[in-house]
Write a protein that holds these residues in place. Structure first.
Motif, PDB file in Angstrom:
ATOM      1  N   ILE A   1       0.859  -1.189   0.000  1.00 21.88           N
ATOM      2  CA  ILE A   1       0.000   0.000   0.000  1.00 21.88           C
ATOM      3  C   ILE A   1       0.896   1.240   0.000  1.00 21.88           C
ATOM      4  O   ILE A   1       1.838   1.334   0.796  1.00 21.88           O
TER       5      ILE A   1
ATOM      6  N   THR B   1      -8.238   1.997   2.102  1.00 23.63           N
ATOM      7  CA  THR B   1      -7.289   1.887   0.989  1.00 23.63           C
ATOM      8  C   THR B   1      -8.052   1.674  -0.309  1.00 23.63           C
ATOM      9  O   THR B   1      -8.951   0.844  -0.375  1.00 23.63           O
TER      10      THR B   1
ATOM     11  N   VAL C   1      -7.791   0.589  -4.276  1.00 24.85           N
ATOM     12  CA  VAL C   1      -6.996  -0.088  -5.306  1.00 24.85           C
ATOM     13  C   VAL C   1      -7.518   0.356  -6.659  1.00 24.85           C
ATOM     14  O   VAL C   1      -8.692   0.149  -6.977  1.00 24.85           O
TER      15      VAL C   1
ATOM     16  N   ALA D   1      -2.407   0.215  -4.780  1.00 18.36           N
ATOM     17  CA  ALA D   1      -3.194   0.489  -3.567  1.00 18.36           C
ATOM     18  C   ALA D   1      -2.711   1.795  -2.937  1.00 18.36           C
ATOM     19  O   ALA D   1      -1.510   1.984  -2.735  1.00 18.36           O
TER      20      ALA D   1
ATOM     21  N   ARG E   1      -3.442   5.022   0.106  1.00 20.90           N
ATOM     22  CA  ARG E   1      -4.146   5.392   1.342  1.00 20.90           C
ATOM     23  C   ARG E   1      -3.566   6.680   1.901  1.00 20.90           C
ATOM     24  O   ARG E   1      -2.345   6.872   1.878  1.00 20.90           O
TER      25      ARG E   1
ATOM     26  N   ILE F   1      -9.888  -2.428   2.497  1.00 16.39           N
ATOM     27  CA  ILE F   1      -9.379  -2.270   1.123  1.00 16.39           C
ATOM     28  C   ILE F   1     -10.511  -2.464   0.125  1.00 16.39           C
ATOM     29  O   ILE F   1     -11.220  -3.471   0.161  1.00 16.39           O
TER      30      ILE F   1
ATOM     31  N   SER G   1     -11.343  -2.137  -4.122  1.00 19.17           N
ATOM     32  CA  SER G   1     -10.858  -1.881  -5.481  1.00 19.17           C
ATOM     33  C   SER G   1     -11.975  -1.251  -6.300  1.00 19.17           C
ATOM     34  O   SER G   1     -13.151  -1.584  -6.118  1.00 19.17           O
TER      35      SER G   1
END
Ligand code: TXA
Ligand code: MG
Length: 334
Positions: free
Chosen positions: A60, A93, A95, A114, A116, A177, A179
């Motif tokens: 990340i 986070t 993606v 990724a 953040r 996380i 995406s």
């Protein structure tokens, strides 16, 4: 005093070490990260070597604010913009499809990256002072428990790793996380304390990512890698058994003691106690998340034969805690 042998460093020294391509353990609000310049492949290789992490596990990248996203991605779909506005800085986070120039080392060979923005004053100060974006996986050996204090980092990685001490992490488990692909469809890759319900509130229900598309103009959409799939991810060294019911945990404790074995228990909420050393956490998801890894680190240090861990109820607010516990345990019992 053991801590004299460890390397606690200042913000200025951390920035200068990162700029010269070294790794530094840094605080974030979730867990401590093992940081390195996200554009320096030699520095990034040190992260993988230190953690003994396989090269195909992407990292990340921590950025100081949302304005940096465009340096890393080809596409910042509207829904991702909304999610960033809602949850950054924070334990969240994104993606997204990576720009071609983004290091293949940092993205573990994936076509995505990724990102953040951490919500921790020292982490943010470090990103600004160093003028870097830093890749930072959790600062622990691969598959071991994540660290939530500087002492956890030192116990796990040894005294050679310089640590920027920022106190105990307030969130306590790793970021959520999500995406988002070029069609703006999103998928939850790892649950965290920012819940699926909060994300859905920002924008619609999660869409299943298709394994292929008919349009030849587009490349087939790959199923994103789901993190932490290893059976023993986030695990202490002591064998650990999970229990849905307190009574079964107590019975197992009795059986172990009868057999001349030692054990210790991690309990959630009040109730009858087993006849062994016990750590009790308050019956609140945020409280348990904050103290979970610290409790497991402490129980692990007892070097008993077995850890007995009580599971919280299988409900949405507990999703992230359940995810981490189920990966820490070797087996589950009724
Ligand atoms: O809270 C956190 O996220 C902490 C702090 C330090 O920021 N970091 C963290 O990093 O948990 P790590 O490396 O332990 O976990 C990152 C996860 C990995 O399991 C990896 O598979 C996933 O993120 N990941 C990273 N890049 C990805 C990508 N391009 N596609 C899919 N998953 C990705
Ligand atoms: Mg990790």
């Amino acid at each position: 005093n053991q801590s004299l042998f460890f390397m606690r460093i200042s913000l200025e020294e951390a920035a200068s070490r990162l700029r010269s391509g070294e790794v530094v353990a840094i605080p974030t609000e979730t867990v401590y990260g093992l940081a390195a310049d996200a554009t320096n492949d030699v520095a990034l290789a040190k992260i993988f070597a230190t953690k003994q992490r396989p090269a195909d596990h992407p990292l990340i990248v921590h950025i100081p604010d949302v304005s940096h996203v465009k340096d890393w991605v080809t596409d910042f779909p509207e829904i991702a913009v909304k999610l960033a506005q809602a949850f950054w800085p924070g334990a969240f986070t994104l993606v997204l499809p990576a720009k071609h120039h983004v290091s293949k080392v940092v993205r573990g060979g994936e076509s995505t990256i990724a990102l953040r923005v951490p919500n921790h004053p020292i982490a943010l100060a470090l990103l600004k002072l160093s003028d870097l974006c830093v890749a930072a996986p959790s600062a622990n050996l691969f598959t071991q428990l994540s660290p939530t204090t500087a002492a956890h980092v030192e116990a796990g990685l040894g005294e050679a790793i310089p640590v920027l001490d920022g106190g105990a992490c307030q969130v306590g488990i790793e970021s959520t996380i999500v995406s988002v692909d070029t069609n703006g469809e999103w998928q939850l890759l790892r649950p965290g304390m920012i819940s699926e319900a909060e994300i859905a509130q920002v924008k619609g229900k999660p869409q299943l990512v298709k394994s292929s598309v008919v349009n030849e103009q587009l490349k087939p959409i790959q199923t994103p890698k789901v993190p932490g799939q290893h059976a023993l991810h986030y695990s202490p060294r002591t064998p650990l058994t999970l229990f849905k019911a307190r009574a079964a945990l107590i019975a197992e404790c009795e059986a172990l003691l009868q057999a001349g074995k030692t054990c210790a228990a991690l309990l959630i909420g009040t109730g009858e106690l087993p006849n062994c050393q016990v750590t009790s956490l308050a019956n609140q998801p945020a409280e348990v998340a904050e103290h979970l890894y610290n409790a497991l680190h402490d129980l692990d240090a007892l070097k008993v034969d077995r850890l007995l861990v009580e599971l919280p109820p299988d409900t949405a607010p507990w999703a992230a805690v359940l995810d981490r516990l189920s990966r820490a345990g070797y087996s589950e019992s009724a």
